[in-house]
Design a protein around this motif. Structure first.
Motif, mmCIF file in Angstrom:
data_model
loop_
_atom_site.group_PDB
_atom_site.id
_atom_site.type_symbol
_atom_site.label_atom_id
_atom_site.label_comp_id
_atom_site.label_asym_id
_atom_site.label_seq_id
_atom_site.Cartn_x
_atom_site.Cartn_y
_atom_site.Cartn_z
ATOM 1 N N PRO A 1 0.807 -1.161 -0.070
ATOM 2 C CA PRO A 1 -0.021 -0.170 -0.106
ATOM 3 C C PRO A 1 0.977 1.400 0.132
ATOM 4 O O PRO A 1 0.414 2.449 -0.560
ATOM 5 C CB PRO A 1 -0.952 -0.244 1.383
ATOM 6 C CG PRO A 1 -0.774 -1.515 1.500
ATOM 7 C CD PRO A 1 0.453 -2.145 1.103
ATOM 8 N N LEU A 2 2.012 1.293 0.509
ATOM 9 C CA LEU A 2 3.014 2.556 0.505
ATOM 10 C C LEU A 2 3.200 2.503 -0.912
ATOM 11 O O LEU A 2 3.750 3.769 -1.285
ATOM 12 C CB LEU A 2 4.152 2.305 1.462
ATOM 13 C CG LEU A 2 3.612 2.189 3.003
ATOM 14 C CD1 LEU A 2 4.904 1.613 3.888
ATOM 15 C CD2 LEU A 2 3.151 3.543 3.353
ATOM 16 N N TYR A 3 3.830 1.502 -1.635
ATOM 17 C CA TYR A 3 4.382 1.661 -3.254
ATOM 18 C C TYR A 3 3.413 1.988 -4.109
ATOM 19 O O TYR A 3 3.801 2.541 -4.951
ATOM 20 C CB TYR A 3 5.257 0.209 -3.230
ATOM 21 C CG TYR A 3 6.177 -0.116 -2.251
ATOM 22 C CD1 TYR A 3 7.112 0.429 -1.612
ATOM 23 C CD2 TYR A 3 6.566 -1.703 -2.372
ATOM 24 C CE1 TYR A 3 8.070 0.080 -0.783
ATOM 25 C CE2 TYR A 3 7.728 -1.997 -1.577
ATOM 26 C CZ TYR A 3 8.128 -1.191 -0.791
ATOM 27 O OH TYR A 3 9.404 -1.646 0.255
ATOM 28 N N ARG A 4 2.231 1.339 -3.624
ATOM 29 C CA ARG A 4 1.332 1.701 -5.029
ATOM 30 C C ARG A 4 1.351 3.072 -5.398
ATOM 31 O O ARG A 4 1.415 3.194 -6.722
ATOM 32 C CB ARG A 4 -0.032 1.109 -4.600
ATOM 33 C CG ARG A 4 -0.949 0.889 -5.581
ATOM 34 C CD ARG A 4 -2.203 0.252 -5.282
ATOM 35 N NE ARG A 4 -2.128 -1.089 -4.456
ATOM 36 C CZ ARG A 4 -2.395 -1.295 -3.200
ATOM 37 N NH1 ARG A 4 -3.186 -0.420 -2.728
ATOM 38 N NH2 ARG A 4 -2.253 -2.548 -2.801
ATOM 39 N N PRO A 5 0.878 4.094 -4.630
ATOM 40 C CA PRO A 5 0.934 5.359 -5.270
ATOM 41 C C PRO A 5 2.095 5.665 -6.100
ATOM 42 O O PRO A 5 2.182 6.557 -7.085
ATOM 43 C CB PRO A 5 0.753 6.439 -4.004
ATOM 44 C CG PRO A 5 0.319 5.414 -3.058
ATOM 45 C CD PRO A 5 0.849 4.132 -3.188
ATOM 46 N N PHE A 6 3.189 5.539 -5.495
ATOM 47 C CA PHE A 6 4.720 5.907 -6.013
ATOM 48 C C PHE A 6 4.760 5.002 -7.598
ATOM 49 O O PHE A 6 5.411 5.524 -8.485
ATOM 50 C CB PHE A 6 6.007 5.705 -5.460
ATOM 51 C CG PHE A 6 5.624 6.562 -4.205
ATOM 52 C CD1 PHE A 6 6.113 7.946 -4.071
ATOM 53 C CD2 PHE A 6 5.276 6.127 -2.709
ATOM 54 C CE1 PHE A 6 5.893 8.664 -3.253
ATOM 55 C CE2 PHE A 6 5.378 6.706 -1.608
ATOM 56 C CZ PHE A 6 5.426 8.305 -1.855
ATOM 57 N N ARG A 7 4.389 3.823 -7.493
ATOM 58 C CA ARG A 7 4.500 2.977 -8.782
ATOM 59 C C ARG A 7 3.840 3.626 -9.858
ATOM 60 O O ARG A 7 4.166 3.398 -11.028
ATOM 61 C CB ARG A 7 4.167 1.499 -8.349
ATOM 62 C CG ARG A 7 5.281 0.787 -7.746
ATOM 63 C CD ARG A 7 5.023 -0.602 -7.603
ATOM 64 N NE ARG A 7 6.212 -1.253 -6.792
ATOM 65 C CZ ARG A 7 6.088 -2.128 -6.113
ATOM 66 N NH1 ARG A 7 4.924 -2.569 -5.650
ATOM 67 N NH2 ARG A 7 7.094 -2.739 -5.483
ATOM 68 N N ARG A 8 2.680 4.124 -9.425
ATOM 69 C CA ARG A 8 1.939 4.835 -10.571
ATOM 70 C C ARG A 8 2.289 5.785 -11.285
ATOM 71 O O ARG A 8 2.255 6.128 -12.458
ATOM 72 C CB ARG A 8 0.535 5.353 -9.947
ATOM 73 C CG ARG A 8 -0.565 4.123 -9.385
ATOM 74 C CD ARG A 8 -1.586 4.784 -9.099
ATOM 75 N NE ARG A 8 -2.665 3.688 -8.411
ATOM 76 C CZ ARG A 8 -3.396 3.930 -7.316
ATOM 77 N NH1 ARG A 8 -3.320 5.093 -6.746
ATOM 78 N NH2 ARG A 8 -3.973 3.051 -6.891
#
Length: 99
Positions: free
Chosen positions: A52-59
């Motif tokens: 959940p922490l990585y998801r916004p940055f991966r977008r």
């Protein structure tokens, strides 16, 4: 007191990210195997915490192929939050009599 709790939570999160990154390298180089129940459960736990922490940055981050720089970006963000931001909030609370 509240800022100390935030500091502890950020430190624990830091170690979860480090453990997940190291474990991903060990799995990628076939040092440990996800067919082992303990390894699989540990990997799933770390993935559920960090994803959940990585998801916004991966977008928003560009695709670097097999290289995932998202954990490093999140660690830099934690360093910024834990250092200058918490220090500023602590000084602000102390100056206004809230600490």
């Amino acid at each position: 007191m509240f800022l100390q709790i935030v500091h502890i939570l950020l430190t624990v999160l830091w170690w979860f990210i480090i453990a997940q990154a190291v474990m991903s390298w060990l799995i990628a180089f076939n040092v440990i195997n996800t067919h082992n129940d303990f390894v699989r459960q540990l990997w799933l736990m770390l993935d559920r915490i960090t994803e959940p922490l990585y998801r916004p940055f991966r977008r928003i981050m560009p695709d670097f192929g097999g290289l995932d720089l998202t954990p490093m970006v999140v660690l830099i963000l934690i360093i910024i939050l834990d250092g200058p931001v918490l220090n500023y909030l602590a000084r602000f609370a102390y100056a206004n009599g809230m600490a």
